[in-house]
Enzyme design. Structure first.
Site, short mmCIF file in Angstrom:
data_model
loop_
_atom_site.label_atom_id
_atom_site.label_comp_id
_atom_site.label_asym_id
_atom_site.label_seq_id
_atom_site.Cartn_x
_atom_site.Cartn_y
_atom_site.Cartn_z
N ASP A 1 1.05 -1.22 0.04
CA ASP A 1 0.08 0.16 0.04
C ASP A 1 0.91 1.09 -0.07
O ASP A 1 1.56 1.48 1.04
CB ASP A 1 -0.91 0.08 1.29
N GLU B 8 -1.95 -1.13 -3.55
CA GLU B 8 -3.00 -0.19 -3.31
C GLU B 8 -2.72 1.06 -3.36
O GLU B 8 -1.38 1.42 -2.90
CB GLU B 8 -3.19 -0.37 -1.55
O1 OSB Z 1 -4.43 3.35 3.62
O2 OSB Z 1 -5.15 1.64 4.51
C1 OSB Z 1 -4.60 2.95 4.62
C2 OSB Z 1 -4.00 3.54 8.25
C3 OSB Z 1 -4.23 4.75 8.37
C4 OSB Z 1 -4.53 5.55 7.23
C5 OSB Z 1 -4.57 4.89 5.93
C6 OSB Z 1 -4.58 3.59 6.20
C7 OSB Z 1 -4.10 2.80 7.20
C8 OSB Z 1 -3.82 1.48 7.27
C9 OSB Z 1 -3.97 0.65 8.72
O3 OSB Z 1 -3.22 0.76 6.33
C10 OSB Z 1 -5.20 0.02 8.70
C11 OSB Z 1 -5.53 -0.58 10.11
O4 OSB Z 1 -4.78 -1.51 10.60
O5 OSB Z 1 -6.39 -0.01 10.39
MG MG Z 2 -4.80 2.31 2.01
#
Ligand code: OSB
Ligand code: MG
Length: 382
Positions: free
Chosen positions: A190, A215
């Site tokens: 991601d 992602e």
């Molecule tokens: O992009 O999915 C994301 C956390 C904060 C902001 C954006 C994202 C995320 C995570 C963590 O990937 C997801 C989690 O463990 O809650």
């Molecule tokens: Mg994300």
């Protein structure tokens, strides 16, 4: 459903471990907890997933408080809502954007509605799964060795999918080393918008590691460049930040900007919209999964409920409470067994918010009542 009171609480929970993405490092989670109370004393709960700073999207904790206080709560207190769908489809429709603020109050109304129907929130949404499979999102670490150690622990705990945060310079070598240590794990990356089309060679290099998906590689509001990039890559692109609505999802799929969608309830304006995006993707054979925003147990409970819909076919980011918090604010906390969460079957979100813990982590709160005289709208610094 007559809602007679809404309580906003500004919360701050320390994260057990800092969480680093391409845009920031989070040491704690500041968020707004929303409680809506009906005249018979039943409470519905949800949280706003907006972050303190506009680094994931443009919303912040303060813009959410403003929207809730000045627009969304007055609508709730002055109308008799029959079904939560009416909020986004009717009452909130004239207001542009501000999806996380809308979702925060809509989610609390959904919880209240499900409780009044004496139904679990998952069933009220039309979900049928009794247990859901989950993965875990692993932040950017100081070293590859540390990342490998974290994956090893999460693998031993049974998590079903491993998402690594990447950014330019923390990508090819990382993925290469993780793949050689763990050739077969379900792995994805991601980028949280850290790349541009100028980085296409770097992103193409990731094609060699059979990632499940990449992602949100490009800009937070882009679906055009993503379509060009997807044409260059074998690896499916999954959109997160760029999808705010059913229309965004429809357009992204029409353009070929992605092959998978990460549905976050907050990002798309609530459960009603999340369900619609789910249905559209199901019709078009596009798999979806439920993302996370480092939620407390309350937000986690909503994520679990929506994931029971049938087209959530890929493991989401809703990991166990104990990976984030010393002391989550719900009882029981969310637990993961061998990569599975059992969906609660009690009415509403199915976890009890603990007032004792909530009070401990509340920095200030405000109560809004039907009769909005000065005396009845209390502000309560704690
Ligand atoms: O992009 O999915 C994301 C956390 C904060 C902001 C954006 C994202 C995320 C995570 C963590 O990937 C997801 C989690 O463990 O809650
Ligand atoms: Mg994300």
């Amino acid at each position: 459903m007559k809602i007679s009171q809404v309580i906003l609480r500004h919360m701050k929970l320390d994260l057990l471990h800092p969480f680093t993405t391409s845009f920031a490092t989070e040491y704690d989670r500041e968020f707004i907890l929303v409680e809506v109370r009906s005249e018979d004393g039943t409470s519905g709960w949800a949280e706003s997933v907006a972050m303190p700073d506009p680094v994931y999207n443009e919303e912040t904790v303060k813009t959410n408080w403003h929207m809730l206080e000045d627009y969304l709560i007055p609508i709730l207190l002055h109308n008799d809502i029959q079904h939560p769908d009416e909020l986004t489809e009717q009452y909130f429709a004239f207001m542009k954007g501000n999806y996380m603020a809308k979702a925060a109050i809509e989610g609390a109304v959904w919880d209240l509605y499900a409780k009044k129907q004496n139904q679990p929130l998952s069933s009220a949404l039309g979900g049928t799964k009794k247990q859901i499979e989950v993965g875990v999102s692993i932040g950017i670490k100081d070293s590859v060795a540390e990342t490998l150690k974290t994956i090893e622990s999460r693998l031993a705990e049974g998590y079903k999918r491993f998402k690594l945060k990447i950014k330019p310079g923390w990508d090819i070598e990382l993925i290469e080393k993780v793949r050689s240590a763990f050739p077969d794990i379900p792995l994805m990356a991601d980028a949280n918008s850290a790349y541009t089309l100028n980085d296409v060679d770097r992103l193409r290099a990731l094609d060699d590691y059979h990632l499940m998906m990449i992602e949100q590689p490009l800009a937070y509001n882009d679906i055009i460049d993503h379509a060009d990039l997807q044409a260059e890559l074998k690896t499916p692109i999954c959109l997160d930040e760029s999808i705010h609505s059913l229309d965004d999802a429809r357009k992204a799929l029409k353009l070929g900007s992605c092959k998978i969608i990460n549905i976050k309830i907050g990002r798309v304006g609530g459960l009603t919209q999340a369900k619609k995006i789910h249905d559209l993707c199901q019709d078009q054979g596009i798999p979806v999964w439920c993302g996370g925003m480092l939620e407390s147990g309350v937000g986690r409970a909503h994520n679990i409920a929506i994931t029971t819909l049938p087209n959530f076919v890929l493991p989401g980011d809703t990991a166990a409470s104990s990976l984030y918090w010393a002391d989550d604010i719900i009882e029981p906390e969310v637990t993961v067994e061998n990569g599975w969460i059992s969906v609660p079957d009690s009415p509403g979100i199915g976890y009890q918010p603990s007032l004792e813990k909530i009070n401990k982590y509340t920095t200030y709160s405000r109560t809004y009542r039907t009769e909005r005289t000065a005396a009845q709208t209390e502000s309560c610094p704690i």
